[in-house]
Write an enzyme that holds these catalytic residues in place. Structure first.
Site, PDB file in Angstrom:
ATOM      1  N   SER A 179       0.827  -1.210   0.000  1.00  0.00           N
ATOM      2  CA  SER A 179       0.000   0.000   0.000  1.00  0.00           C
ATOM      3  C   SER A 179       0.858   1.254   0.000  1.00  0.00           C
ATOM      4  O   SER A 179       1.956   1.268   0.573  1.00  0.00           O
ATOM      5  CB  SER A 179      -0.873  -0.012   1.252  1.00  0.00           C
ATOM      6  N   TYR A 225      -2.296   0.038  10.202  1.00  0.00           N
ATOM      7  CA  TYR A 225      -2.494  -0.600   8.888  1.00  0.00           C
ATOM      8  C   TYR A 225      -1.182  -0.556   8.100  1.00  0.00           C
ATOM      9  O   TYR A 225      -0.734  -1.552   7.541  1.00  0.00           O
ATOM     10  CB  TYR A 225      -3.608   0.125   8.119  1.00  0.00           C
TER      11      TYR A 225
HETATM   12  N1  LIG Z   1      -8.381  -0.424  -2.534  1.00  0.00           N
HETATM   13  C1  LIG Z   1      -7.333   0.351  -2.295  1.00  0.00           C
HETATM   14  O1  LIG Z   1      -7.349   1.554  -2.526  1.00  0.00           O
HETATM   15  C2  LIG Z   1      -6.066  -0.239  -1.731  1.00  0.00           C
HETATM   16  C3  LIG Z   1      -4.975   0.625  -1.550  1.00  0.00           C
HETATM   17  C4  LIG Z   1      -3.792   0.099  -1.050  1.00  0.00           C
HETATM   18  C5  LIG Z   1      -3.699  -1.257  -0.762  1.00  0.00           C
HETATM   19  N2  LIG Z   1      -4.777  -2.062  -0.932  1.00  0.00           N
HETATM   20  C6  LIG Z   1      -4.615  -3.487  -0.625  1.00  0.00           C
HETATM   21  O2  LIG Z   1      -5.109  -4.222  -1.732  1.00  0.00           O
HETATM   22  C7  LIG Z   1      -5.703  -5.432  -1.300  1.00  0.00           C
HETATM   23  C8  LIG Z   1      -7.120  -5.529  -1.819  1.00  0.00           C
HETATM   24  O3  LIG Z   1      -7.859  -4.422  -1.310  1.00  0.00           O
HETATM   25  P1  LIG Z   1      -9.400  -4.229  -1.622  1.00  0.00           P
HETATM   26  O4  LIG Z   1      -9.619  -2.779  -1.779  1.00  0.00           O
HETATM   27  O5  LIG Z   1      -9.835  -5.182  -2.669  1.00  0.00           O
HETATM   28  O6  LIG Z   1     -10.014  -4.656  -0.200  1.00  0.00           O
HETATM   29  P2  LIG Z   1     -11.322  -5.530   0.117  1.00  0.00           P
HETATM   30  O7  LIG Z   1     -11.562  -5.378   1.571  1.00  0.00           O
HETATM   31  O8  LIG Z   1     -12.400  -5.184  -0.829  1.00  0.00           O
HETATM   32  O9  LIG Z   1     -10.822  -7.007  -0.226  1.00  0.00           O
HETATM   33  C9  LIG Z   1     -10.127  -7.826   0.696  1.00  0.00           C
HETATM   34  C10 LIG Z   1     -10.862  -9.162   0.767  1.00  0.00           C
HETATM   35  O10 LIG Z   1     -10.115 -10.013   1.638  1.00  0.00           O
HETATM   36  C11 LIG Z   1     -11.033 -10.757   2.412  1.00  0.00           C
HETATM   37  N3  LIG Z   1     -10.351 -11.139   3.646  1.00  0.00           N
HETATM   38  C12 LIG Z   1      -9.998 -10.344   4.688  1.00  0.00           C
HETATM   39  N4  LIG Z   1      -9.381 -11.072   5.629  1.00  0.00           N
HETATM   40  C13 LIG Z   1      -9.352 -12.357   5.179  1.00  0.00           C
HETATM   41  C14 LIG Z   1      -8.838 -13.574   5.714  1.00  0.00           C
HETATM   42  N5  LIG Z   1      -8.234 -13.618   6.910  1.00  0.00           N
HETATM   43  N6  LIG Z   1      -8.993 -14.695   4.987  1.00  0.00           N
HETATM   44  C15 LIG Z   1      -9.587 -14.676   3.772  1.00  0.00           C
HETATM   45  N7  LIG Z   1     -10.089 -13.541   3.216  1.00  0.00           N
HETATM   46  C16 LIG Z   1      -9.970 -12.400   3.926  1.00  0.00           C
HETATM   47  C17 LIG Z   1     -12.205  -9.830   2.663  1.00  0.00           C
HETATM   48  O11 LIG Z   1     -13.416 -10.552   2.918  1.00  0.00           O
HETATM   49  C18 LIG Z   1     -12.277  -9.046   1.354  1.00  0.00           C
HETATM   50  O12 LIG Z   1     -13.223  -9.625   0.454  1.00  0.00           O
HETATM   51  C19 LIG Z   1      -5.585  -5.434   0.215  1.00  0.00           C
HETATM   52  O13 LIG Z   1      -4.414  -6.144   0.562  1.00  0.00           O
HETATM   53  C20 LIG Z   1      -5.420  -3.972   0.561  1.00  0.00           C
HETATM   54  O14 LIG Z   1      -4.726  -3.796   1.780  1.00  0.00           O
HETATM   55  C21 LIG Z   1      -5.962  -1.587  -1.411  1.00  0.00           C
END
Ligand SMILES: NC(=O)c1ccc[n+]([C@@H]2O[C@H](COP(=O)([O-])OP(=O)(O)OC[C@H]3O[C@@H](n4cnc5c(N)ncnc54)[C@H](O)[C@@H]3O)[C@@H](O)[C@H]2O)c1
Length: 326
Positions: free
Chosen positions: A129, A154
């Site tokens: 991130s 985070y």
């Molecule tokens: N969306 C953004 O802007 C953004 C920015 C920086 C980093 N990220 C990173 O990208 C990745 C995806 O983000 P996103 O926006 O799709 O988030 P999201 O919350 O929509 O997707 C994450 C998914 O992981 C699942 N999950 C959480 N804990 C779990 C576990 N222990 N076992 C199995 N499944 C689990 C959740 O149910 C969810 O569906 C994450 O690692 C997030 O930290 C996202």
């Protein structure tokens, strides 16, 4: 490729899996479907993926080794991993820091411990991130910058993921690429993120909270650009034992006030704005250099914020109307 996608029912996971399936690849998805935000949105995303040939889904928690081993026993021919499952959200990490340890630290280690035994494993791409840049002030953020001043727990767990990947690449010869996503947004997006909560407030005529400070800005990156970056990285394998890290952002920070104006235009309504002080966990600005990944893969972001917000609002209107009808 046969790709193990963790967090497949999440925002980024759903889009990455859809694009892999459209390209004729097989996807093995894992997600706990937790209730951090609407479970209905997660199951709606999944329902669209399950109609595709080549998709199989396992509901379970990544931090449970038995669960992950069960998935790998059913699919010993997995060749690639895209690890996206996480407890996301900067502000929520003040309310429930331990959830971040379980999902982002334990989950990541369990995944690496399990997949390192796969015989045909070629490459692991995982989500980091922009938050790891924390309180850094020199812009744009570059991969060579020191990242030891996190502004939230985070961010601590995302940096821990990068360091864990490095150690596992070194110890076991795994090929790994970490991607520092910069504020992904778009259709099927996350309802906890500012652009989504703002859209809801404008639509419903309720006040939205804007954290004071003209400098508040984010390098918003449209979801299709995030997906093409993930796939570009996935197809570009490092040497065994290499653990690389790239920014995946637009190199175009947008003031959050401008985001509100774009949403107002697209929704055809004015926002009611309440100003508050910025929480300490929220950094003032993010701005990504993407030179490194462009040099390696040729990837470039293609969707400007004006177009991306228009596409998001078109989906948002249709999806929210469907929810109201059901
Ligand atoms: N969306 C953004 O802007 C953004 C920015 C920086 C980093 N990220 C990173 O990208 C990745 C995806 O983000 P996103 O926006 O799709 O988030 P999201 O919350 O929509 O997707 C994450 C998914 O992981 C699942 N999950 C959480 N804990 C779990 C576990 N222990 N076992 C199995 N499944 C689990 C959740 O149910 C969810 O569906 C994450 O690692 C997030 O930290 C996202």
């Amino acid at each position: 490729m046969k790709v193990f996608v963790t967090g497949v029912a999440g925002f980024v996971g759903y889009h990455v899996a859809g694009q892999l399936l459209a390209g004729g690849h097989q996807v093995v998805g894992l997600d706990s479907l937790n209730d951090y935000y609407s479970v209905r949105l997660k199951t709606d995303r999944l329902a669209r993926l399950t109609t595709e040939a080549g998709f199989s889904f396992h509901k379970g928690d990544l931090s449970c080794r038995t669960t992950v081993d069960g998935v790998l026993q059913a699919h010993p021919d997995i060749t690639h991993v895209v690890h996206l499952a996480a407890q996301a959200g900067v502000r929520h990490s003040l309310a429930d820091p331990c959830a971040y340890i379980t999902a982002n630290i334990t989950g990541h280690v369990v995944l690496l411990e399990a997949v390192r035994h796969l015989e045909g494993l070629r490459h692991i791409v995982y989500a980091s991130s922009s938050s790891v840049y924390g309180l850094n002030e020199v812009m744009p953020f570059r991969e060579s910058d020191a990242v030891d001043r996190p502004g939230s727990f985070y961010a601590v767990t995302k940096r821990a993921g990068e360091l864990t990947a490095h150690a596992y690449a070194h110890l076991y010869g795994l090929r790994q690429t970490g991607l520092r996503f910069f504020t992904a947004y778009g259709p099927w997006g996350r309802p906890d993120m500012a652009y989504y909560t703002f859209a809801r407030s404008i639509m419903n005529g309720t006040p939205l909270t804007l954290y004071a400070g003209a400098g508040l800005a984010r390098d918003f990156t449209y979801i299709d650009d995030i997906v093409s970056g993930v796939l570009a990285a996935l197809g570009n394998e490092p040497e065994p034992g290499d653990s690389r890290i790239f920014n995946l952002g637009c190199d175009a920070p947008t003031p959050v006030r401008r985001l509100v104006s774009l949403l107002e235009e697209a929704l055809g309504r004015k926002a009611l704005i309440e100003e508050r002080n910025r929480p300490l966990s929220d950094v003032e600005a993010t701005w990504s250099s993407h030179e490194a990944i462009t040099d390696l893969t040729g990837w470039r972001p293609e969707v400007p914020i004006e177009e991306g917000i228009g596409r998001f609002v078109a989906w948002f209107r249709a999806y929210e109307a469907g929810l109201a009808d059901s």
